[in-house]
Design a protein around this motif. Structure first.
Motif, short mmCIF file in Angstrom:
data_model
loop_
_atom_site.label_atom_id
_atom_site.label_comp_id
_atom_site.label_asym_id
_atom_site.label_seq_id
_atom_site.Cartn_x
_atom_site.Cartn_y
_atom_site.Cartn_z
N THR A 4 0.83 -1.20 0.00
CA THR A 4 0.00 0.00 0.00
C THR A 4 0.86 1.24 0.00
OG1 THR A 4 -0.25 -0.65 2.28
CG2 THR A 4 -2.24 -0.57 0.97
N HIS A 6 0.26 4.41 1.00
CA HIS A 6 0.39 5.30 2.15
C HIS A 6 0.08 4.57 3.45
CE1 HIS A 6 -3.29 6.05 -0.10
NE2 HIS A 6 -3.88 6.01 1.05
N THR A 166 -2.51 -13.93 2.37
CA THR A 166 -3.93 -13.77 2.06
C THR A 166 -4.36 -14.83 1.05
OG1 THR A 166 -3.73 -11.39 2.40
CG2 THR A 166 -5.66 -12.15 1.20
N VAL A 170 -7.30 -17.59 1.48
CA VAL A 170 -8.46 -17.70 0.59
C VAL A 170 -8.69 -19.17 0.25
CG1 VAL A 170 -9.32 -17.18 -1.72
CG2 VAL A 170 -8.21 -15.39 -0.39
N VAL A 206 -29.08 -26.39 10.53
CA VAL A 206 -29.15 -25.10 9.86
C VAL A 206 -29.66 -24.04 10.84
CG1 VAL A 206 -30.05 -23.87 7.86
CG2 VAL A 206 -29.67 -26.32 7.73
N TYR A 243 -23.00 -0.36 9.92
CA TYR A 243 -24.18 -0.71 9.11
C TYR A 243 -24.08 -2.15 8.62
CZ TYR A 243 -27.19 -0.99 5.03
OH TYR A 243 -28.12 -1.41 4.12
N PHE A 247 -26.58 -5.11 9.19
CA PHE A 247 -27.15 -5.82 8.04
C PHE A 247 -27.03 -7.34 8.27
CE2 PHE A 247 -26.45 -7.64 3.79
CZ PHE A 247 -27.37 -6.98 3.00
N TYR A 258 -36.75 -17.93 9.45
CA TYR A 258 -37.12 -18.74 8.30
C TYR A 258 -36.94 -20.24 8.60
CZ TYR A 258 -36.68 -20.67 3.57
OH TYR A 258 -36.79 -21.43 2.44
N ARG A 309 -31.85 2.30 8.35
CA ARG A 309 -30.43 2.57 8.12
C ARG A 309 -29.84 3.39 9.25
NH1 ARG A 309 -27.88 4.51 2.41
NH2 ARG A 309 -28.54 2.43 1.85
N PRO A 382 -3.50 -6.42 2.84
CA PRO A 382 -3.50 -5.56 1.64
C PRO A 382 -4.85 -4.90 1.36
CG PRO A 382 -3.40 -7.88 1.03
CD PRO A 382 -3.17 -7.82 2.51
N LYS A 383 -5.92 -5.48 1.92
CA LYS A 383 -7.24 -4.91 1.63
C LYS A 383 -7.64 -3.83 2.65
CE LYS A 383 -9.46 -8.78 1.60
NZ LYS A 383 -10.55 -9.76 1.52
N GLN A 385 -6.71 -0.75 3.29
CA GLN A 385 -6.99 0.59 2.78
C GLN A 385 -8.34 0.64 2.07
OE1 GLN A 385 -4.53 3.05 3.23
NE2 GLN A 385 -6.25 4.38 2.70
N ARG A 386 -8.62 -0.39 1.28
CA ARG A 386 -9.91 -0.44 0.60
C ARG A 386 -11.05 -0.59 1.61
NH1 ARG A 386 -9.53 -5.29 -3.36
NH2 ARG A 386 -11.73 -4.88 -3.66
N ALA A 389 -11.89 2.64 3.10
CA ALA A 389 -12.56 3.52 2.13
C ALA A 389 -13.99 3.05 1.85
CB ALA A 389 -11.77 3.57 0.83
N LEU A 392 -21.21 3.12 1.81
CA LEU A 392 -22.45 2.48 1.35
C LEU A 392 -22.80 2.93 -0.06
CD1 LEU A 392 -24.66 2.61 4.53
CD2 LEU A 392 -23.60 0.63 3.49
#
Lengths: 392, 477
Positions: A4, A6, A166, A170, A206, A243, A247, A258, A309, A382-383, A385-386, A389, A392
């Motif tokens: 990244t 910064h 990472t 995964v 379940v 949020y 959710f 259900y 919301r 690595p994620k 920063q994303r 950011a 919604l």
């Protein structure tokens, strides 16, 4: 393979010592009450141990499920919060301790251990004590192994910032999901469904998963909001992240309803003598009140409390709703376990509060202890920063 | 936000593995300009129809004719023309109904649920999947209508006060089906149409010809676009409505197949009555629906040159969902089998052993190999990203899901509690004609759709371009 560009301003701060003290205090008080109950009101203490174990097992494994689903789906909103999931998942390490008080009393708690009839004889190949213990050891062992693998790489990434970690997680997540599905089903059948060994439902696993996921998200939400609002996490975690947790709780509660409705409605409608007793026991005397309350608490409350919301973005309302859904899951466990032992109706003593104190104290101690050693944010991800950011 | 502005090619390697997790992969490849997108998507509608399209239409319309003939036979002579008979009173028509309703689940899942989950990759395929949903539900709806035996009296399915004192039996899940399916169809249609409004306006504005055909086209698009002028206010209302419709559609996706599963599960019949049926049916429906979307999209993206809009990455994600839902279906099969044993109920146990090893074992093993085993190929990235392989597997999945409904319906009825009442099911030519013909109806509608309406949402695909990101600044537009 660039890192990244910064820096993220995470400064590791120590949690106040009072938090740890509080946790230990609550935990010890709970243990004292529970210990006394084993002497004074042993049956109540024994079945409460089942509820405590299944609550913590559900919260622990579903926290790990949240970790794995983030990797698998490539989600970014949860990356800044993932370390909290990982810390809560470390309760998996202590599950064997919580299973211990149940094992010596299996003869008293589980009918199938000492009685048999035509039907029970047919399932003896599954419901027998050695196989039960083997399954338990396998399930807990596998969960702890996955916990170690996931978090080991995540903690290592704090230092190395290596994206291959990472990538490996995964792949591990893809393997974890089917293992998770089968193991959580088996655990719920073993510890909860087999309390009434003649009864059966394909939906049971379940349903337990849905309830546990809601509780895990509740615990996660409270922990995240308390840490973040007091500045222990990284700058940039805002209402939009809350949020998403809301959710999840909303979706989880609706999904639980259900599954619960499908199970109840189909059994009610078909009205077969081998299936209905389980529900009839919970529709008799004052248990009827708990059954109706469960519907209101686990569905109607979260439906209205979490649909807006603005509620999901508001920290204090989210803490309230998180506590609410945790209570809903506890009520669900109570509704599953206790009618077996108290068919005449629910009754509360200090014992139950003692066990609740153990759960709360344990989780506080877990977070404060882990926070001493570890970063509270996955700074090397690595994620990250994303994730910060995320809007919604 | 330097990170988000880096070229998207930084995100993925050419084999689809993630190169840099810190970069958001883009949904659309080759970074076309916004105008290029409009051009590519409008081309099939504005250009003359190709010979290939006519050939495809001729084939599917012929099958549609076959269906019409078979419905005519069923209408004139009655449902005695089918193989349904005691004990197998439910057979092909119900199997086909459930199959098509299942296909119809992917569209709303993609457009509504994935929208609420903020999955941007859905934007390239949502329109097509929604259209497919509507056609599949139309195919499905005919079967129960004719199965009532008096298809000219559908109004009696509605609870309205009348002097014949005909009242529906609210205890029957078949009546719930009427409400569930018609609600689903209505809301899906509105959702689809709402999304189409800005695109109709685009087509209206692009239709400039002075000849009669163009004028007719323009006025049709004008009416359909409801006076859309791309104003800020229009967009704000539109986005609000879209979100609300997505929220409303989400429970509907679940409710329709839940109620279809109730048709079976409320009974006391072994093999039909099990509590996991609702989520198991929903997962199966999504499974088959996604498979059908993959089957058709593979062609569409090729024929219309849309490989950069409907990318291999998007298809790979769909294949992952096929793997996931296929595995959930496998879990349900396993759970049913295990609980049949665990229940200690001998009749329940017999039903499942009979399914796997009885006279219908061939159907059972087709189901298992197509539904559970074939999607496991998608564990491998190479196979997940190979277009021919995904095409073959998606066909397998559809075969398997049809057989799943066949196994559930026919095996449980053919051998129930009393061996003296056991029987066998023989479908007639009319049954096969209706099954084949329903594909004709589905593909005819699909072909007409891709010719007259934008198969990718022009407005939505632009919302996932770099230009739409809040971090985007500069550029030449």
């Amino acid at each position: 393979m660039s890192s990244t560009t910064h820096a993220i301003h995470y400064e590791k701060k120590h949690l106040p010592a009072s938090a740890g003290t509080l946790g230990w205090g609550v935990l010890i008080a709970g243990l004292a009450v529970a210990g006394a109950s084993f002497a004074m009101d042993p049956m109540r203490a024994k079945y409460s141990s089942i509820m405590l174990f299944m609550f913590l097992a559900g919260v622990g494994i579903c926290s790990l499920f949240m970790v794995s689903i983030e990797y698998l789906a490539g989600a970014v909103w949860s990356t800044p919060l993932r370390r909290v999931f990982e810390i809560l998942a470390s309760s998996l390490l202590f599950l064997p301790l919580f299973a211990l008080p149940i094992l010596p009393f299996m003869q008293e708690l589980y009918l199938w251990t000492h009685k048999t009839d035509d039907i029970l004889a047919r399932k003896a190949a599954y419901l027998n004590q050695p196989f039960f213990l083997i399954r338990l050891a396998l399930i807990l062992g596998i969960w702890i192994l996955f916990y170690k693998l996931f978090t080991g790489r995540s903690y290592k990434q704090d230092e190395t910032r290596d994206q291959d970690l990472t990538r490996k997680n995964v792949k591990l997540s893809a393997v974890f999901i089917p293992v998770f599905g089968i193991s959580i089903t088996a655990l719920s059948i073993d510890f909860l469904m087999s309390l009434e060994p003649h009864w059966f439902s394909t939906m049971f696993g379940v349903n337990f998963f849905a309830g546990s996921l809601v509780a895990a998200l509740g615990v996660i939400t409270i922990t995240v909001i308390l840490l973040n609002e007091n500045g222990y996490l990284v700058k940039g975690i805002i209402g939009d992240h809350y949020y998403s947790l809301g959710f999840g709780m909303f979706a989880g509660c609706v999904f639980w309803t259900y599954t619960a409705f499908s199970q109840g409605m189909l059994i009610w409608y078909a009205n077969l003598p081998e299936e209905t007793p389980w529900f009839l026991n919970r529709w008799e005397g004052s248990w009827k009140v708990i059954t109706i309350a469960l519907l209101l608490v686990h569905f109607i409350g979260p439906l209205f409390g979490l649909i807006q919301r603005k509620n999901k973005r508001n920290p204090s309302r989210m803490i309230f709703m998180a506590a609410w859904v945790i209570f809903a899951h506890v009520l669900d466990l109570y509704w599953i376990v206790v009618p077996v032992f108290q068919p005449e109706g629910p009754s509360l003593r200090l014992t139950e509060f003692g066990f609740i104190a153990i759960a709360i104290g344990f989780l506080i101690v877990l977070v404060t202890q882990q926070a001493k050693k570890k970063n509270l944010v996955a700074v090397g991800d690595p994620k990250l920063q994303r994730g910060l950011a995320f809007r919604l | 936000m330097q990170v988000a502005n880096r070229p998207s090619s930084d995100a993925l390697n050419s084999d689809g593995t993630i190169k840099d997790f810190a970069v958001e992969p883009s949904v659309v490849l080759k970074s076309p300009s916004l105008h290029d997108l409009t051009e590519v998507i409008s081309r099939p509608i504005e250009a003359k129809a190709t010979l290939k399209w006519y050939i495809a239409l001729a084939v599917s319309a012929s099958l549609l004719m076959l269906e019409m003939v078979c419905w005519g036979i069923s209408f004139y002579y009655g449902s005695g023309m089918w193989g349904n008979n005691i004990p197998v009173a439910w057979a092909f028509p119900i199997v086909n109904f459930v199959f098509w309703i299942g296909i119809g689940h992917a569209g709303t899942l993609i457009s509504a649920i994935l929208f609420l989950f903020r999955q941007k990759w859905r934007n390239g395929i949502a329109r097509f999947a929604e259209g497919m949903t509507i056609f599949a539900v139309m195919c499905a709806g005919l079967f129960p209508l004719f199965h009532t035996g008096r298809p000219w009296l559908p109004l009696y399915l509605m609870p309205y006060p009348n002097k014949h004192a005909v009242w529906v039996n609210f205890l029957s899940p078949l009546v719930w089906d009427v409400f569930a399916v018609s609600t689903y169809f209505t809301v899906s249609l509105f959702f689809w149409y709402t999304g189409l409004i800005p695109d109709f306006a685009t087509l209206r504005d692009r239709t400039l010809g002075k000849d009669l055909i163009s004028k007719i086209k323009k006025s049709v698009y004008s009416v359909l676009s409801l006076g859309w002028r791309f104003s800020n206010r229009h967009w704000r209302h539109y986005e609000r409505v879209y979100l609300i419709l997505a929220g409303l559609s989400t429970p509907l996706v679940l409710s329709v197949h839940t109620i279809v599963s109730f048709d079976f599960a409320v009974s006391g019949l072994p093999g039909w009555h099990t509590t996991i049926f609702p989520p198991y049916f929903v997962a199966g429906a999504i499974f088959s629906g996604f498979a059908m979307v993959v089957t058709v999209l593979v062609f569409i993206r090729y024929i219309f040159d849309m490989q950069h809009l409907i990318t291999v990455e998007t298809l790979e994600k769909m294949n992952k969902i096929i793997l996931l839902t296929g595995t959930i279906v496998g879990y349900a099969y396993g759970m049913e089998f295990f609980i049949a044993w665990y229940s200690g109920n001998l009749i329940e146990q017999f039903t499942f052993i009979n399914r796997a090893f009885g006279p219908y074992a061939w159907a059972y093993w087709i189901m298992i190999s197509c539904n559970v085993i074939s999607p496991q190929m998608f564990w491998f990235r190479k196979l997940r990203r190979s277009v021919p392989i995904m095409f073959v597997i998606s066909i397998f999945v559809n075969i398997g899901m049809w057989f799943e409904r066949y196994v559930i319906t026919v095996t449980s009825l053919a051998r129930d509690f009393l061996p003296s009442s056991w029987g066998w099911y023989n479908p007639t030519l009319v049954d096969f004609g209706l099954l084949l013909g329903s594909f004709g109806m589905f593909f005819t509608l699909t072909l007409l759709f891709v010719k007259f309406m934008p198969v990718v949402s022009i407005a939505e695909i632009k919302s996932v371009m770099d230009e739409a990101k809040p971090s985007h600044h500069g550029g030449d537009h």
